[in-house]
Enzyme design. Structure first.
Site, PDB file in Angstrom:
ATOM      1  CB  SER A 260      -9.045  -6.050 -22.486  1.00  0.00           C
ATOM      2  OG  SER A 260      -8.214  -4.906 -22.547  1.00  0.00           O
TER       3      SER A 260
ATOM      4  CE  LYS B 230      -9.165  -1.305 -22.694  1.00  0.00           C
ATOM      5  NZ  LYS B 230      -9.467  -2.691 -23.046  1.00  0.00           N
TER       6      LYS B 230
END
Length: 591
Positions: free
Chosen positions: A389, A190
């Site tokens: 996402s 991430k």
């Protein structure tokens, strides 16, 4: 005195009459434009569809009526309009072929794949495609390579350089102003927060970026190699040589193009290629004209195509440099999907997603509404350039997911980033804070006074962990996978569509038309037609909303600032995002 009042009254009356005339002319102009826009376009013999591949391509085209009147208007070409125009051109017998008027085109590779597939399907009709440009960008050449003949200006260029990414990092610049960022996240991959906290890419981010760049370039090279008969090795060698600085004659020898010609010569060349007599007229139709050409298939049942693209947010951002002119507003999308759910005429819904994610709360609300919609009718997701996402979060519960091989998807992870302004405010500006409180954490959250302490950071990490666990469970339930299996491919990692299908993150590789066909099959429809949602704003809505202001100024800023637009926008909106975010890296900066 009497003359004074007489002349004053005459002046006032004149101003009123002038205002009335101006308003009347404006209304007549608007009515005329609206009537013209709604008129059915006739297709004459010897017509050719002209595809102008220059500038940017949005998911949906816009028609800013008020902006046209004021001159404050920058046209936007929609992918939906391009695909529709190509389909109509294939079916319309009076259209002889497609003329690609190429240039510097800026859009994602999945969108380019979508258009290229439509052009390949067009060629099955037996009609020809020819392309011309003074300069081909890499994206426009990738599209033009499907043509029967490619022409280039004798002193023109073909940009062919490969694909690279240059992420931007602001840590040191912000530190000069006394600004730091506190980050809590879940996911080794991430990497959206790195732009604030690091000076270079992490190893994990470099690995995933290298993989999706290599995968995308492989798709591009294989397609061009097949169409042009040039080996992949040669295409890579050309990229290493910076092909755009080679002479046009050398490009002709290397079979990169088929002919050299000036723009003024292309009309006669096009006539010859399309089988139109030298003395006959060649009638040009543009994508905007094709929107008014009647569809061949308008009977059967309705399949709705709902376009969701841009940042996922809780509320609409209308300020200048607000991060883009279009966004996925959670409450609006939920209401729209509920309307489609309750509309008995709509038998299936295709959600076209092109987004790098955004607000985690809004993503959860849309996820819920997709779940509700799926209870009543099939829901198929068609992924564009990005569906990662938060955008993957909202896509996960769909009945079926279709992605392009170059779609960037996955990125299952959560983060929260907080600007610590205390260095700027207390040290550089000299502002001091004192406090009185009833409980230990009563003054939590004032980041102008101090950063989070250890206890507060731990609480925020627990909050982010819960968000990640929920996200992971949503994916596991939607994709019918064990949570443990999702965890292995999660951790915020970005995947290409070509890889995601093997990981069961998507069900099928293909484009929007493939998604529509699957929706029809799931709904058990024989004949069907599609309707785009949400519908474009009417000129009255545009007038009331002042549609010609913020959007057009934002578009002009994009043109003026170029590559600087995104970092300027990012800095302008540091404190505008909600705390909990589910998004892909902010600025992949892939070229």
């Amino acid at each position: 005195m009497k003359d004074f009042f007489k002349y004053t009254a005459a002046t006032v009356v004149g101003i009123i009459v002038f205002t009335i005339v101006c308003v009347a002319l404006s209304v007549m102009s608007i009515v005329g434009m609206v009537a013209s826009a709604n008129a059915t376009q006739a297709v004459e013999k010897n017509s050719v569809l002209v595809l102008k591949l220059n500038g940017s391509i949005d998911e949906q085209g816009t028609d800013n009526t008020i902006g046209k009147l004021t001159g404050n208007y920058i046209p936007s070409t929609g992918l939906n309009d391009i695909l529709s125009a190509i389909k109509k051109a294939k079916e319309e017998e009076n259209i002889k072929g497609i003329y690609i008027d190429a240039g510097v085109l800026s859009t994602d590779y999945a969108t380019l794949q979508e258009i290229r597939s439509a052009l390949e399907d067009f060629r099955k009709s037996g009609k020809k495609i020819i392309a011309y440009a003074d300069t081909y960008s890499q994206g426009s050449y990738y599209l033009a390579s499907v043509a029967d003949k490619i022409y280039l200006n004798p002193i023109g260029m073909v940009d062919w350089h490969g694909i690279g990414a240059q992420p931007v990092f602001y840590k040191d610049m912000l530190a000069k102003f006394g600004v730091k960022f506190q980050v809590v996240k879940v996911g080794t991959f991430k990497s959206a927060t790195e732009t604030y906290t690091e000076e270079h890419m992490s190893d994990a981010n470099r690995l995933q970026t290298k993989m999706f760049l290599d995968g995308t370039w492989k798709q591009v090279c294989n397609a061009v190699s097949k169409s042009r008969g040039i080996s992949v090795d040669s295409l890579n060698r050309y990229a290493d040589e910076l092909l755009m600085f080679q002479s046009a004659e050398s490009l002709l020898k290397r079979k990169v193009v088929d002919g050299l010609a000036y723009a003024s010569d292309m009309k006669d060349i096009a006539k010859a290629q399309f089988g139109i007599g030298k003395d006959d007229d060649l009638n040009r139709l543009f994508v905007s004209d094709m929107t008014n050409v009647k569809e061949k298939q308008t009977s059967g049942e309705e399949i709705a195509i709902y376009y969701a693209y841009g940042d996922i947010v809780q509320s609409e951002k209308v300020s200048l440099l607000g991060g883009g002119s279009h966004s996925i507003v959670g409450s609006t999308v939920c209401n729209d999907l509920k309307d489609l759910m309750d509309d008995d005429d709509v038998k299936a819904v295709v959600i076209r997603v092109n987004s790098g994610g955004g607000d985690a709360f809004a993503s959860e609300q849309i996820w819920h509404q997709v779940m509700e919609l799926k209870k009543k009718k099939p829901v198929v997701v068609s992924m564009g350039g990005y569906a990662a996402s938060g955008a993957y979060y909202m896509s996960a519960p769909a009945s079926w997911i279709v992605a392009q091989p170059t779609t960037l998807t996955g990125s299952i992870g959560i983060f929260a980033v907080f600007p610590d302004m205390s260095g700027l405010v207390t040290q550089k500006l000299g502002v001091k804070f004192d406090e009185v409180k009833t409980n230990r954490n009563s003054t939590f959250g004032n980041l102008m006074a101090r950063p989070f302490n250890e206890e507060e950071t731990a609480v925020m990490q627990q909050y982010v962990n819960r968000g990640y666990q929920l996200f992971r469970k949503r994916v596991a339930d939607g994709r019918r996978l064990p949570v443990e299996s999702v965890e292995k491919i999660a951790q915020g990692r970005v995947w290409l569509g070509a890889d995601a299908i093997g990981l069961k993150l998507v069900d099928q590789l293909g484009g929007l038309n493939d998604a529509v066909a699957k929706a029809a099959k799931l709904a058990k429809l024989g004949e069907y037609y599609t309707v785009d949602y949400p519908a474009p704003s009417s000129w009255i809505d545009q007038l009331l909303a002042g549609a010609s202001d913020a959007g057009s100024v934002d578009a002009r800023l994009r043109l003026t600032l170029g590559d600087l637009y995104e970092p300027v926008s990012l800095m302008r909106n540091l404190d505008k995002h909600e705390a909990l975010q589910a998004r892909i890296p902010f600025a992949i900066n892939m070229k």
